[in-house]
Design an enzyme around this catalytic site. Structure first.
Site, PDB file in Angstrom:
ATOM      1  N   LYS A 112      -2.430  -5.025   2.283  1.00  8.25           N
ATOM      2  CA  LYS A 112      -3.452  -5.620   1.415  1.00  8.25           C
ATOM      3  C   LYS A 112      -4.852  -5.496   2.033  1.00  8.25           C
ATOM      4  O   LYS A 112      -5.848  -5.473   1.322  1.00  8.25           O
ATOM      5  CB  LYS A 112      -3.154  -7.097   1.152  1.00  8.25           C
ATOM      6  CG  LYS A 112      -1.777  -7.402   0.581  1.00  8.25           C
ATOM      7  CD  LYS A 112      -1.606  -6.851  -0.826  1.00  8.25           C
ATOM      8  CE  LYS A 112      -0.404  -7.438  -1.541  1.00  8.25           C
ATOM      9  NZ  LYS A 112       0.896  -6.976  -1.037  1.00  8.25           N
TER      10      LYS A 112
HETATM   11  C1  LIG Z   1       2.048  -6.630  -1.633  1.00  4.71           C
HETATM   12  C2  LIG Z   1       3.071  -5.997  -0.794  1.00  4.71           C
HETATM   13  C3  LIG Z   1       3.980  -5.075  -1.327  1.00  4.71           C
HETATM   14  C4  LIG Z   1       4.007  -4.729  -2.806  1.00  4.71           C
HETATM   15  O1  LIG Z   1       2.893  -3.994  -3.197  1.00  4.71           O
HETATM   16  P1  LIG Z   1       2.516  -3.886  -4.760  1.00  4.71           P
HETATM   17  O2  LIG Z   1       1.222  -3.179  -4.789  1.00  4.71           O
HETATM   18  O3  LIG Z   1       2.403  -5.306  -5.235  1.00  4.71           O
HETATM   19  O4  LIG Z   1       3.619  -3.169  -5.423  1.00  4.71           O
HETATM   20  C5  LIG Z   1       4.880  -4.471  -0.468  1.00  4.71           C
HETATM   21  N1  LIG Z   1       4.904  -4.773   0.846  1.00  4.71           N
HETATM   22  C6  LIG Z   1       4.058  -5.662   1.382  1.00  4.71           C
HETATM   23  C7  LIG Z   1       4.161  -5.974   2.832  1.00  4.71           C
HETATM   24  C8  LIG Z   1       3.103  -6.295   0.599  1.00  4.71           C
HETATM   25  O5  LIG Z   1       2.267  -7.174   1.151  1.00  4.71           O
END
Ligand SMILES: *Cc1c(COP(=O)(O)O)cnc(C)c1O
Length: 495
Positions: A112
């Site tokens: 993120k």
């Molecule tokens: C948010 C997240 C995901 C999923 O990603 P999306 O874009 O919501 O599909 C997968 N792994 C981790 C560690 C995340 O923080």
């Protein structure tokens, strides 16, 4: 010419990128989509020698066309700096027959950070461009990682406040500790009694509440979103798929034009959608492999064409993927209706009212580049142990879901196309699940003892993000019911 952004749920009234970033969600509840996906101006060979920041500019300027190059450069340089613990920002690590694209080298050690370290800068710039005088209030629902990354990005950013809702019993202890210790006078963290979908639905309802918006306006505030529905998050995520291909080419691992496959551990469908956009921009990607955990609503969707959220919700060892309503899928649905907003709105209405919708055979035909797979918790744990035993590389639980799905994909298809696996979190963020997968007897140790042990076992330094929270005081302890979310927001803003 400017790229314009349309709602997925109605025709007409396009907005420019800066306005789409400020609004987050369209007034009709739809998501903003660019009127077309621009193609890369440089060849892959030209991109191969570039830095992450240079690549980011080349990609982002094609989408965010009402930002000047100077503005974008400033945003990029403010975001991708020493907050990342490696100059390459998103390194590729070859392990066990695949290339792991490590997206967890930012401030909060999850992918993120790739988007949320730049979003505040994009948002402030967008506010300035649009003569906004209100304070921007970022409202965010999190399954664990978005919350902390958004808090870190927006903390003490002038002209903004940030409110994060997380499922009180649905995040890892380290994720919770990271959030509730957040500094910054403009930050507010709330646990809710409910799961991530409850938090996300609550936030969406507040965004769509006209009376609330009016009250905000009177108080000198306006909402925006840091969730992955914001195109200001989606666009920066396209960058690392372009960059990963360029890196493979640069290091001679692939030939120019050679196809790669990409595997993405998926929750809200934002990250894999960014890979799909990178493909449309011209990156030679063949298959987009969508990996789910036991909440395998997407796997079922790709198999059957039926999206059905009416099912048991599982709390798993990969909590950031414990999602039954993958919001960003709407952008893909809109695309495969042939950009028919009315058709898409009908399907989304069915999802809201009945929890289910079915796409037509013609639409399903357009999904052939996607392959859906899932891994159970046991398979995920087994994969962590296997990869560790094979080569000493330690995966986090989310990445392990992707890794396990990739193995199943190869077993099923015998497709040995070079493969990039999006590695979405540091194993230090999910230490207990990771360590007990390697050896069950680790369960006796405390979370922070496990951190030290993981560091020794994997021969990796403990990330600063983890060192920090060891002794940090708790600053946020509000907990509420899901229907109390509007009330706690009013209290925090003094409305
Ligand atoms: C948010 C997240 C995901 C999923 O990603 P999306 O874009 O919501 O599909 C997968 N792994 C981790 C560690 C995340 O923080």
């Amino acid at each position: 010419m400017n790229v314009q952004y349309y709602s997925t749920r109605s025709t007409g009234n396009p907005v420019l990128a800066s306005q789409a970033i400020l609004k987050g969600l369209s007034d009709d509840g739809g998501l903003f989509v660019p009127d077309h996906i621009p193609t890369l101006e440089k060849s892959m060979a030209e991109l191969a020698g570039q830095t992450y920041q240079e690549t980011a500019l080349d990609v982002m300027k094609l989408f965010l066309t009402d930002f000047t190059e100077e503005e974008l450069k400033h945003c990029i340089e403010s975001a991708y700096d020493s907050k990342f613990d490696t100059e390459v920002i998103a390194p590729l690590v070859e392990a066990d027959g695949a290339y792991y694209l490590e997206l967890f080298h930012g401030a909060t050690i999850a992918f993120k950070d790739m988007a949320l370290s730049i979003l505040p800068h994009l948002m402030i710039t967008a506010a300035r461009k649009n003569q906004i005088r209100n304070d921007i209030v970022i409202l965010t629902a999190t399954s664990g990682d978005t919350g902390k990354a958004a808090l870190a990005g927006f903390a003490d950013v002038k002209g903004t406040k940030i409110i994060v809702f997380y499922p009180k019993n649905g995040v890892s202890p380290i994720q919770e500790k990271q959030m509730v210790t957040q500094k910054g006078d403009n930050t507010f963290v709330v646990g809710i009694h409910g799961n991530f979908d409850d938090a996300q639905t609550g936030v969406k309802n507040i965004f769509n509440d006209r009376a609330f918006a009016k009250q905000m306006e009177e108080g000198g505030f306006q909402f925006s979103s840091a969730n992955s529905i914001n195109i200001g998050r989606l666009v920066p995520q396209i960058v690392y798929y372009v960059y990963s291909y360029a890196q493979l080419l640069h290091s001679g691992k692939i030939a120019d034009g050679e196809k790669i496959n990409v595997v993405v551990p998926t929750g809200n469908f934002g990250n894999i959608l960014a890979a799909h956009y990178a493909k449309q921009m011209g990156v030679p990607i063949e298959k987009l492999i969508c990996a789910s955990n036991e909440n395998k609503v997407l796997f079922d969707f790709f198999e059957t064409g039926v999206y059905d959220r009416n099912r048991e919700f599982h709390l798993t060892s990969s909590p950031s993927m414990d999602i039954l309503i993958s919001s960003n899928l709407e952008r893909l649905i809109y695309e495969i209706t042939g950009r028919n907003a009315e058709e898409n709105a009908k399907l989304m209405k069915s999802l809201t009212e009945k929890g289910v919708y079915e796409i037509s055979p013609e639409m399903k035909e357009k999904l052939k580049e996607f392959f859906g797979g899932f891994a159970t918790q046991q398979e995920t744990a087994d994969q962590i142990r296997k990869v560790y035993e094979d080569c000493g590389y330690i995966l986090d639980t989310h990445t392990a879901v992707a890794s396990s799905v990739y193995e199943k994909y190869v077993a099923k298809t015998a497709d040995h196309t070079p493969c990039v696996i999006a590695s979405t979190a540091s194993p230090f963020k999910f230490t207990r699940s990771v360590m007990t997968a390697i050896d069950a007897s680790y369960d006796k140790m405390s979370d922070f003892e496990l951190v030290d042990e993981l560091s020794k076992l994997g021969n990796v330094k403990i990330p600063a993000a983890i060192e920090e929270i060891k002794s940090a005081p708790v600053r946020h302890d509000t907990v509420c019911e899901k229907d109390e979310m509007p009330k706690v927001i009013r209290e925090f803003l003094g409305l």
